[in-house]
Write a protein that holds these residues in place. Structure first.
Motif: not given
Lengths: 249, 407
Positions: A174-176, A179-181, A189-190
């Motif tokens: 997530a840091a990169a 993101i989840a759709e 992660l959303s």
């Protein structure tokens, strides 16, 4: 071999009467599992100071086998679980959680585990969380914060230390920017979960996170629980690779 | 530890030594008697009787005298015996050479009844070999005492085997013409196979010893390293803490610094000053902690090489952390996220908070070191006052990322 016969210090030292319960329900029944006696007594003193009689420490254990015995006997609401413990199959806290599968509290709910460790090593954290712990805090946590975390875990919520949040962000990419759709996606992660995790990593309390994101504390808790579920269920290969290949500090 | 081996003989059997109490000559008979549980007199009688037959008894006596370790007054411990299979083979080879010499002498006219002596000698040597192999104390000695020099023992083994071959060749070719060499060669091969069979357990055991020894050395080295490290760091710090017990700030600072040091040693291994952004951030955090004795939880996700802009961010972050521990309240936390397009950093404390406008303009800390510095490197810095405490957020866009260069 550690002799499990040398007294699992079950110490059935319940508070004198049931009248101790503050609020709508009785005190949270707690078992301390740590192989350092000094640390156990320190935590006990600290919790006694901050919690009044909301917490009732009903047992202590220093090894995996003692812990399983004490938990099966006492059926506590929350177990404060050290990650590194002697005995069992050598996997420490994870062994305790596995050994207590199916044990329910007196009220009928599942026994919840809160990992409390001095270790920041990613593989330790990920192992105990994936084994089923509801949260992870480090031993440098302050007494009031620990008390709050225990209450939160007893309520079935998840407790993330800033470090665990950072770990999650890193491991899920997530840091990169991954993101989840869809929210249900287990491997990412959303956007909202990412926001919540970032704020926790920045040292925000749940209350502050809620204020910052204009959502309720309950919603924050839902997001955190959902992240915990992903952490436990995801088959994202980076998760294990990350845990193996990199240390948290 | 030791892997399985043939059933142990009676454990209480005394080790084979010569020259115990009651020895007459070199103590061989006495030692043999003690070892085998026979009266030494019977053994002496046997030696004398065998000496009568071509001198075999004397030869065997000499052989045993050479190979059996004398009793050492100080130690009755079986582990201390120093004979090795290598030594046994050297002695055996020497005996065979001796026989060759004897055979030569006989061919010169001396009648030594070699037809009896040689079989008896060979039988004895073989018996000693096999006995040594079955002997518990011998095994223990091999495993424990020989541990120091398996290579040497191996060398002795080779020398012994070579000697034996030379002796056998000398023995069998003394009177022979070249036509007999074929049968001689066959005899040598058979003898070699025999020696090989006898030596095989030793060789495997030596090999295993060597491996075990190497592993033990590695373990010992590791243990020594850990002990040295713990002594240099943890014990010293504990001593310091005891001396400073009346100064809680110092104690906390020492404990924290030691914890960090030990943690990085345990979990990260020996790493030098990291040339990455994450490493530099962590180092800055540790610095500030050490300066003020206030713990800072530094959390970093992602990483990238440290460049000039990154260094500027680290410096600004360091200043922010210094501010937080000086003017804010703990807990102080720092979060650095290295993303694909930018690096974001947050430092948060739980103090009263302050207004930037209220800070005197001659105070360069925040204005220059944080805001100005970020500005010069194309980043931004913001100061937020929260309900509890202050948060400094820094952002540094990564414009010159090699993202377009190689897709």
């Amino acid at each position: 071999m550690t002799d499990s016969t040398s007294g699992p210090s079950a110490e059935p030292r319940r508070s004198a009467g049931p009248a101790g319960g503050a609020g709508s329900r009785g005190p949270i029944r707690l078992v301390l599992v740590d192989d350092h006696r000094m640390f156990r007594s320190g935590v006990r003193t600290e919790l006694d100071e901050v919690s009044g009689n909301r917490l009732d420490i009903v047992g202590e254990a220093g090894t995996v086998d003692q812990a399983v015995a004490v938990i099966r006997e006492q059926r506590p609401d929350v177990v404060l679980l050290d990650v590194h413990l002697p005995g069992g199959n050598g996997r420490g806290g994870s062994d305790v959680i596995a050994g207590c599968a199916g044990v329910n509290t007196e009220a009928g709910g599942p026994v919840r585990f809160l990992a409390l460790s001095v270790s920041d090593a990613a593989e330790d954290v990920i192992a105990v969380i994936r084994a089923g712990a509801r949260g992870y805090v480090t031993k440098t946590i302050s007494g009031p914060e620990l008390g709050g975390a225990i209450v939160r875990v007893a309520d079935g919520d998840a407790v993330f230390s800033p470090r665990l949040a950072g770990f999650v962000l890193d491991a899920f990419g997530a840091a990169a920017g991954e993101i989840a759709e869809v929210d249900e996606e287990l491997d990412r992660l959303s956007a909202r979960e990412r926001e919540v995790m970032r704020l926790i990593a920045r040292g925000y309390q749940y209350k502050e996170v809620a204020k910052e994101l204009f959502i309720s504390v309950k919603t924050v808790e839902t997001h955190v629980s959902s992240v915990l579920r992903k952490l436990q269920l995801s088959s994202r290969h980076e998760l294990t690779a990350w845990a193996m290949g990199r240390r948290l500090l | 530890m030791t892997s399985q081996r043939p059933e142990p003989p009676a454990a209480s059997r005394p080790p084979l030594r010569r020259g115990g109490e009651g020895s007459l000559l070199a103590g061989v008979s006495q030692g043999l008697g003690d070892h085998l549980g026979l009266h030494p007199f019977a053994i002496r009688a046997l030696f004398v009787a065998m000496t009568a037959i071509g001198g075999a008894g004397a030869l065997i006596y000499a052989f045993l005298w050479a190979t059996i370790e004398p009793v050492d007054e100080q130690d009755a411990v079986p582990l201390e015996r120093r004979t090795s299979p290598g030594a046994l083979l050297v002695a055996g080879g020497a005996v065979v050479v001796m026989i060759g010499v004897l055979g030569f002498l006989q061919s010169q006219g001396l009648n030594l009844r070699l037809d009896i002596t040689i079989p008896v000698l060979v039988l004895t040597v073989g018996a000693v070999f096999i006995w040594a192999q079955l002997d518990t104390s011998g095994r223990q000695r091999l495993l424990a005492d020989q541990g120091g020099s398996p290579q040497k023992a191996l060398g002795r083994l080779v020398i012994g085997a070579g000697l034996a071959v030379v002796g056998l060749v000398a023995l069998t070719t003394q009177n022979a013409d070249l036509g007999q060499l074929r049968s001689v060669a066959a005899a040598v091969v058979v003898a070699l196979i025999g020696v090989g069979l006898l030596a095989a357990p030793y060789l495997t055991r030596l090999w295993r010893n060597l491996r075990e020894e190497q592993a033990a050395t590695a373990r010992a080295t590791e243990r020594a390293d850990i002990a040295a490290h713990l002594h240099d760091s943890v014990l010293q710090t504990l001593a310091l803490i005891q001396r400073r017990a009346d100064d809680p700030t110092q104690v906390a600072r020492l404990a924290r610094a030691q914890e960090r040091e030990l943690r990085s040693w345990l979990y990260a291994g020996p790493v030098g000053p990291a040339a990455t952004l994450a490493g530099a951030v962590a180092a800055a955090g540790h610095d500030v902690e050490d300066l003020h004795g206030v713990p800072i939880e530094v959390i970093i996700t992602g990483d990238r090489p440290l460049d000039a802009d990154g260094q500027a961010l680290v410096n600004a972050l360091r200043e922010a952390m210094l501010n937080a521990v000086r003017h804010g309240e703990p807990p102080v936390s720092a979060y650095v996220e290295v993303g694909g397009r930018s690096v974001e950093a947050f430092v948060r404390d739980h103090g009263e908070g302050f207004d930037l406008d209220a800070v005197p303009s001659d105070r360069l800390g925040v204005r220059e070191s944080i805001l100005g510095r970020m500005d010069r490197h194309g980043g931004t810095a913001r100061l937020r006052r929260l309900e509890h405490g202050t948060e400094v957020s820094l952002e540094l866009p990564l414009s010159h990322e090699p993202q377009g260069a190689d897709s």
